[in-house]
Design an enzyme around this catalytic site. Structure first.
Site, PDB file in Angstrom:
ATOM      1  CD  GLU A   1     -19.163  -6.973 -13.306  1.00 37.03           C
ATOM      2  OE1 GLU A   1     -18.238  -7.213 -14.102  1.00 37.03           O
ATOM      3  OE2 GLU A   1     -19.364  -7.663 -12.289  1.00 37.03           O
TER       4      GLU A   1
ATOM      5  CB  CYS B   1      -8.816 -20.656  -8.874  1.00 38.59           C
ATOM      6  SG  CYS B   1      -8.365 -21.799 -10.200  1.00 38.59           S
TER       7      CYS B   1
ATOM      8  CB  CYS C   1      -4.883 -26.846  -5.061  1.00 40.14           C
ATOM      9  SG  CYS C   1      -4.598 -26.202  -6.729  1.00 40.14           S
TER      10      CYS C   1
ATOM     11  CB  CYS D   1      -9.696 -25.189  -4.076  1.00 37.54           C
ATOM     12  SG  CYS D   1     -10.970 -25.122  -5.360  1.00 37.54           S
TER      13      CYS D   1
ATOM     14  CB  CYS E   1     -10.324 -29.072  -9.866  1.00 38.63           C
ATOM     15  SG  CYS E   1      -9.246 -28.126 -10.956  1.00 38.63           S
TER      16      CYS E   1
END
Length: 367
Positions: free
Chosen positions: A31, A193, A200, A203, A209
């Site tokens: 991270e 995204c 899209c 997706c 969405c």
């Protein structure tokens, strides 16, 4: 929506080393490394880092110069120092183990709300929401949020959504629990995204969405104020003596503090060659004569667009036969190219070493 997203993730998740072994330590390192850095860049660094520092205690006992050398090229070097400080804190206060509570994780140097939640949710499948660049964009599009996500009301709403979307599964069910969902949402932002021209048609949740339904996927998230970059010109000089080169440890409070660099300055200390000579003479207690320019490097550092002119230079003693340089202040030293190879340096500092390490380095040895 969760079911579709998690099914997609199970079939499309990238094979990343911190997903194969999701211990808190490894997730934490990943991270921090991935902050403001692309995953593809991080992968070789991650493997080397974990080989050198396999445990928190190993990292806590790391030599700072070696640690910074390991980090070299990832940039944002404060992250490495925060890792070191956090490891030391865990070694002394948590018996060398990663803390269990959110509050204790949040108290570690270099860790904020997002990072603490990401570590605990991904490594231990605990129900903590996360909000970072990818999920901020994904969630904004899901709910059709046209307000820039950096504004406080938008941030509050997105954190609330992130929390409400979390599965409340038992800790043993990683794939369908918070660990799976948080990683799936981040992966959707990374692979599908995207900020521009989102895919899209690929997706798994496009029909649910709001941005997609309203045709606003190119307008959402709302425009975020761009960094206004400033132009800055600096000068670095190469001074050699007896096969060694003059370098210094950058002091605290200065960019790249703690790293090794060639003499370098810019306005207000040095706006031209004459001022650079005066600045460096004051630093090392010896007159300097700056000569020919051998290279100009253009690069970006935080909010600056930098132009770095690299010059050869002589100490005042250079013309006196066999005379040795006088003593240097504590932060300055002479180092060979081989010694510099093991010292932590900025990207531009390493490029200067590369100039010295070419066949024409004989030019420098004549100084």
């Amino acid at each position: 929506m969760r079911k579709r997203l998690l099914t997609w993730f199970s079939e499309n998740a990238r094979d990343l080393p911190w997903r194969r072994d999701h211990s808190p330590y490894r997730v934490w390192i990943s991270e921090i490394m991935c902050q403001q850095t692309q995953v593809a860049t991080v992968l070789p660094y991650f493997e080397r880092f974990l080989s050198t520092y396999p445990t928190i205690r190993d990292l806590a006992g790391a030599d700072e110069n070696q640690l910074m050398r390991m980090w070299e090229g990832l940039g944002y070097y404060r992250r490495a120092r925060s890792l070191h400080a956090a490891a030391k804190k865990m070694a002394t206060e948590h018996d060398g183990e990663f803390p269990d509570s959110f509050e204790d994780v949040l108290a570690l140097p270099g860790i904020g709300r997002y990072t603490a939640g990401a570590i605990l949710s991904i490594s231990r499948n605990e129900a903590f929401p996360i909000l970072e660049g990818n999920t901020q964009r994904v969630f904004s599009r899901w709910i059709g949020l046209t307000t820039p996500p950096t504004e406080k009301p938008a941030q509050a709403r997105l954190w609330e959504l992130s929390d409400k979307m979390l599965p409340r599964r038992k800790a043993a069910d990683r794939a369908n629990g918070p660990a799976g969902f948080n990683q799936a949402a981040m992966e959707l932002g990374a692979l599908i995204c995207s900020p521009r021209s989102p895919k899209c048609t690929e997706c798994p949740v496009a029909t649910m969405c709001h941005a997609n339904q309203m045709g606003l996927q190119d307008e959402i998230p709302g425009k975020i104020s761009k960094v206004q970059y400033e132009s800055r010109t600096e000068m670095a000089v190469v001074i050699s003596h007896d096969g060694r080169y003059l370098v210094r440890t950058i002091p605290e409070g200065v960019r790249f503090a703690g790293m090794i660099d060639f003499p370098r300055a810019g306005p207000p200390e040095a706006g031209d060659v004459v001022e650079m000579e005066s600045w460096l003479a004051a630093q090392i207690g010896s007159d300097v004569t700056i000569g020919m320019r051998i290279k100009t490097i253009k690069h970006a550092v935080t909010r600056y667009r930098m132009t770095l002119h690299i010059h050869l230079a002589d100490l005042a003693i250079a013309s006196a036969s066999k005379q040795q340089p006088g003593p240097l202040p504590d932060s300055w030293q002479w180092a060979t190219v081989d010694e510099l190879a093991d010292m932590p340096m900025s990207v531009t500092g390493r490029k200067i070493v590369g100039l010295l390490d070419r066949p024409q380095r004989s030019l420098f040895s004549e100084l």
